[in-house]
Design an enzyme around this catalytic site. Sequence first.
Site, PDB file in Angstrom:
ATOM      1  N   ILE A  75       0.832  -1.194   0.000  1.00  0.00           N
ATOM      2  CA  ILE A  75       0.000   0.000   0.000  1.00  0.00           C
ATOM      3  C   ILE A  75       0.871   1.251   0.000  1.00  0.00           C
ATOM      4  O   ILE A  75       1.995   1.251   0.488  1.00  0.00           O
ATOM      5  CB  ILE A  75      -0.969   0.013   1.198  1.00  0.00           C
ATOM      6  CG1 ILE A  75      -0.217   0.211   2.514  1.00  0.00           C
ATOM      7  CG2 ILE A  75      -1.784  -1.270   1.260  1.00  0.00           C
ATOM      8  CD1 ILE A  75      -1.140   0.490   3.676  1.00  0.00           C
ATOM      9  N   VAL A 117       4.346  -3.184   5.389  1.00  0.00           N
ATOM     10  CA  VAL A 117       4.810  -2.795   4.056  1.00  0.00           C
ATOM     11  C   VAL A 117       3.855  -3.308   2.968  1.00  0.00           C
ATOM     12  O   VAL A 117       3.778  -2.728   1.890  1.00  0.00           O
ATOM     13  CB  VAL A 117       6.237  -3.328   3.801  1.00  0.00           C
ATOM     14  CG1 VAL A 117       6.691  -3.030   2.379  1.00  0.00           C
ATOM     15  CG2 VAL A 117       7.212  -2.729   4.796  1.00  0.00           C
ATOM     16  N   GLU A 118       3.104  -4.343   3.261  1.00  0.00           N
ATOM     17  CA  GLU A 118       2.248  -4.957   2.246  1.00  0.00           C
ATOM     18  C   GLU A 118       0.796  -4.471   2.367  1.00  0.00           C
ATOM     19  O   GLU A 118       0.427  -3.487   1.749  1.00  0.00           O
ATOM     20  CB  GLU A 118       2.362  -6.475   2.338  1.00  0.00           C
ATOM     21  CG  GLU A 118       3.792  -6.954   2.052  1.00  0.00           C
ATOM     22  CD  GLU A 118       3.952  -8.455   2.105  1.00  0.00           C
ATOM     23  OE1 GLU A 118       3.259  -9.158   1.340  1.00  0.00           O
ATOM     24  OE2 GLU A 118       4.779  -8.939   2.901  1.00  0.00           O
ATOM     25  N   MET A 119      -0.036  -5.123   3.180  1.00  0.00           N
ATOM     26  CA  MET A 119      -1.441  -4.720   3.291  1.00  0.00           C
ATOM     27  C   MET A 119      -1.709  -3.845   4.515  1.00  0.00           C
ATOM     28  O   MET A 119      -2.741  -3.171   4.566  1.00  0.00           O
ATOM     29  CB  MET A 119      -2.340  -5.952   3.311  1.00  0.00           C
ATOM     30  CG  MET A 119      -2.321  -6.729   1.999  1.00  0.00           C
ATOM     31  SD  MET A 119      -3.459  -8.129   2.046  1.00  0.00           S
ATOM     32  CE  MET A 119      -3.293  -8.762   0.357  1.00  0.00           C
TER      33      MET A 119
END
Length: 302
Positions: A75, A117-119
């Site tokens: 994101i 860092v991802e969702m």
Amino acid sequence: MKPLLTLLIGVVTLLSADTMVRPLPDHIPLDSRKVRLGKKLFFDPILSRDNSVSCATCHNLEDGGDDNLPVSFGIEGRQGDINAPTVLNAFFNFRQFWDGRARNLEEQAEGPITNPVEMDNTFPRLIDTLKKSPYRKAFKAIYPDGVTKANILDAIAEFEKSLITPSPFDRYLRGEKEAMTPRQIEGYRLFRTEGCIVCHHGVNLGGTMYSKFGVIRSTVSRNEGRYRVTGDPRDRYYFKVPTLRNVALTAPYFHDGRTADLKTAVRMMANLQLGRAMEEEEVDKIVEFLQALTGELPESAR
């Protein structure tokens, strides 16, 4: 190290293909209702905090099951530090993630959802979101307790279990010798006799063990691999051996995506892991064999 590796390769050449490599199964037991629900979740950015990133963002099923980037982005464009492995046939890996920190697909599915860092989501927030959506009814139809963390992960994992991609190589192993070309068959012979099969074996041609990145010749790697999980200095630069299935589609290669060329990747592995400089013709034949590992997506993925 070299005499030991030579001995291992010699032993491998005496073993039959049936001993070291097996074809993918025609099917595994699956709950079709969970597969359908898991598929919806896999492609839905509702899993992410800002509704911008889905599992499919980093795992394009139509193009090898990864994102074809050196490292992935989450994101708000946040950059990860490792290459996204393919999700295709991941069920057959003995552990998940490059460093093996997840024991199964359920644990793997949890990681990206909560990774900042991802969702960058939390399960209390996600559960609340799903309960306010049509997913509430969909979960209740399958799971008596409805939307829960365990059920979310169970559904996603069930869908990922269905992502089995049979290839010409599997038909060859089952006796259909014309499923591969003569050069692919010769590449498979070299794959065995040169020692690639020492690490890349089993139903997934990989995913059965950890190996040091740079067995014979050391190489620079910013990611310390398994050491991040165990803290044991002996695990520094050890990674899960990746599957080679669909490898022709999953460039760039290695945990850091350091090369996008499959021939270069083969040469690098021969040099770093086997201490050998392969001839160009040998590399070409092995690459042609690897192309025979490109499989067909199951109906569940379409």
